[in-house]
Write a protein that holds these residues in place. Structure first.
Motif, PDB file in Angstrom:
ATOM      1  N   ASP A 237      54.118 -61.663  16.951  1.00 43.44           N
ATOM      2  CA  ASP A 237      53.347 -61.666  18.204  1.00 43.44           C
ATOM      3  C   ASP A 237      53.892 -62.620  19.257  1.00 43.44           C
ATOM      4  N   VAL A 238      54.826 -63.500  18.897  1.00 42.16           N
ATOM      5  CA  VAL A 238      55.183 -64.594  19.806  1.00 42.16           C
ATOM      6  C   VAL A 238      56.679 -64.663  20.101  1.00 42.16           C
ATOM      7  N   ALA A 239      57.385 -63.554  19.976  1.00 42.68           N
ATOM      8  CA  ALA A 239      58.810 -63.551  20.313  1.00 42.68           C
ATOM      9  C   ALA A 239      58.999 -63.880  21.790  1.00 42.68           C
ATOM     10  N   ILE A 240      59.926 -64.787  22.108  1.00 47.70           N
ATOM     11  CA  ILE A 240      60.137 -65.152  23.509  1.00 47.70           C
ATOM     12  C   ILE A 240      60.783 -64.012  24.286  1.00 47.70           C
ATOM     13  N   TYR A 241      61.502 -63.137  23.579  1.00 43.63           N
ATOM     14  CA  TYR A 241      61.934 -61.901  24.233  1.00 43.63           C
ATOM     15  C   TYR A 241      62.018 -60.785  23.195  1.00 43.63           C
ATOM     16  N   THR A 242      61.732 -59.580  23.667  1.00 46.63           N
ATOM     17  CA  THR A 242      61.866 -58.378  22.852  1.00 46.63           C
ATOM     18  C   THR A 242      62.634 -57.368  23.679  1.00 46.63           C
ATOM     19  N   GLN A 243      63.744 -56.861  23.130  1.00 45.34           N
ATOM     20  CA  GLN A 243      64.521 -55.853  23.852  1.00 45.34           C
ATOM     21  C   GLN A 243      64.447 -54.538  23.091  1.00 45.34           C
ATOM     22  N   PHE A 244      64.551 -53.459  23.839  1.00 47.89           N
ATOM     23  CA  PHE A 244      64.396 -52.127  23.276  1.00 47.89           C
ATOM     24  C   PHE A 244      65.673 -51.331  23.513  1.00 47.89           C
ATOM     25  N   GLY A 245      66.056 -50.510  22.527  1.00 46.13           N
ATOM     26  CA  GLY A 245      67.256 -49.700  22.672  1.00 46.13           C
ATOM     27  C   GLY A 245      68.452 -50.343  21.994  1.00 46.13           C
TER      28      GLY A 245
END
Length: 265
Positions: A237-245
């Motif tokens: 729940d607390v990732a400083i960034y989440t990237q997709f793809g």
């Protein structure tokens, strides 16, 4: 006390990539954000929203090529974290509704598998704060804090079998044991003054005595100088960034934290 914190993230983006960042602290009863700056290079349209835990999230699409995010803050926060030995356990039926999600097992905090261990750890302790302190002592006594020791997120069950772990994973173990005793516990990610080596830091909070209290298995004493950025059930729940793809390369991550004098504010 006032402290400043900065975070620089520099990416190499192969193709235009959607991101969600969680980099802005919010003001509350434990901290006050006096100044902040949030810079994107190159600049792109950004939408901010608040997630179910109250965290400020920034949604954007990073263009192909070099892309950087730089944040800086000046925050008033406590010089020492509050401690409250003897603060009582709060019966589940008396808990505020917003604490209830933090009683349940979650992806990295399998509290349903820690009932027996948690009971043995806190044997003879007063219900509430003293139980949480005993859990912190157990985590610190069985797992050595080793910054940078694990890039892969591991669960509380896995941490309990490891001789060393990072702050995030030690928090998972503490949270799982607290929840096994029906004490709400949540993960916090943010900044800590004088952390060595300097990096973003993770700890946990437990709800006893009618409020949230800070617990940190990585520290010998309950130091203050903390800026909380994100709260959640666990690391998911607390990732400083989440990237997709397609995967992207994080080329650089620099974090700094410094105390400010009154004349600098």
């Amino acid at each position: 006390m006032w402290i400043s914190a900065t975070c620089l993230l520099n990416f190499n983006i192969p193709v235009a990539t959607p991101f969600i960042f969680m980099l802005r602290p919010r003001s509350g009863w434990q901290q006050w954000v006096g100044r902040e700056q949030y810079l994107l290079a190159p600049s792109v349209p950004t939408v901010e929203f608040t997630d179910p835990f109250g965290n400020l999230c920034q949604r954007l699409v990073a263009p192909a090529g070099q892309f950087s995010v730089q944040t800086s803050f000046e925050v008033e926060t406590a010089e020492f974290s509050d401690a409250a030995p003897g603060a009582p356990f709060v019966e589940v039926q008396q808990l505020p509704e917003d604490t209830l999600p933090f009683l349940l097992p979650s992806r990295y905090c399998e509290s349903d598998r820690f009932s027996r261990l948690a009971q043995s750890i806190v044997a003879g302790c007063l219900p509430g704060y003293d139980q949480c302190s005993a859990i912190v002592d157990y985590v610190r006594g069985t797992t050595t804090y080793m910054p940078g020791a694990g890039q892969q997120i591991v669960s509380a069950c896995e941490v309990n079998m490891m001789p060393q772990a990072v702050c995030r994973d030690m928090a998972h173990l503490g949270i799982a044991c607290c929840r096994a005793l029906s004490i709400p516990a949540r993960m916090v990610v943010g900044y800590l003054e004088n952390l060595q080596p300097m990096d973003l830091h993770a700890w946990f909070e437990a709800y006893v005595g009618g409020r949230w209290y800070t617990f940190d298995p990585t520290q010998d004493n309950l130091r203050g100088g903390r800026i909380a950025v994100a709260y959640g059930r666990d690391a998911a729940d607390v990732a400083i960034y989440t990237q997709f793809g397609d995967p992207v390369d994080l080329l650089q991550m620099d974090v700094s934290v410094a105390r400010l004098s009154g004349a600098q504010l």
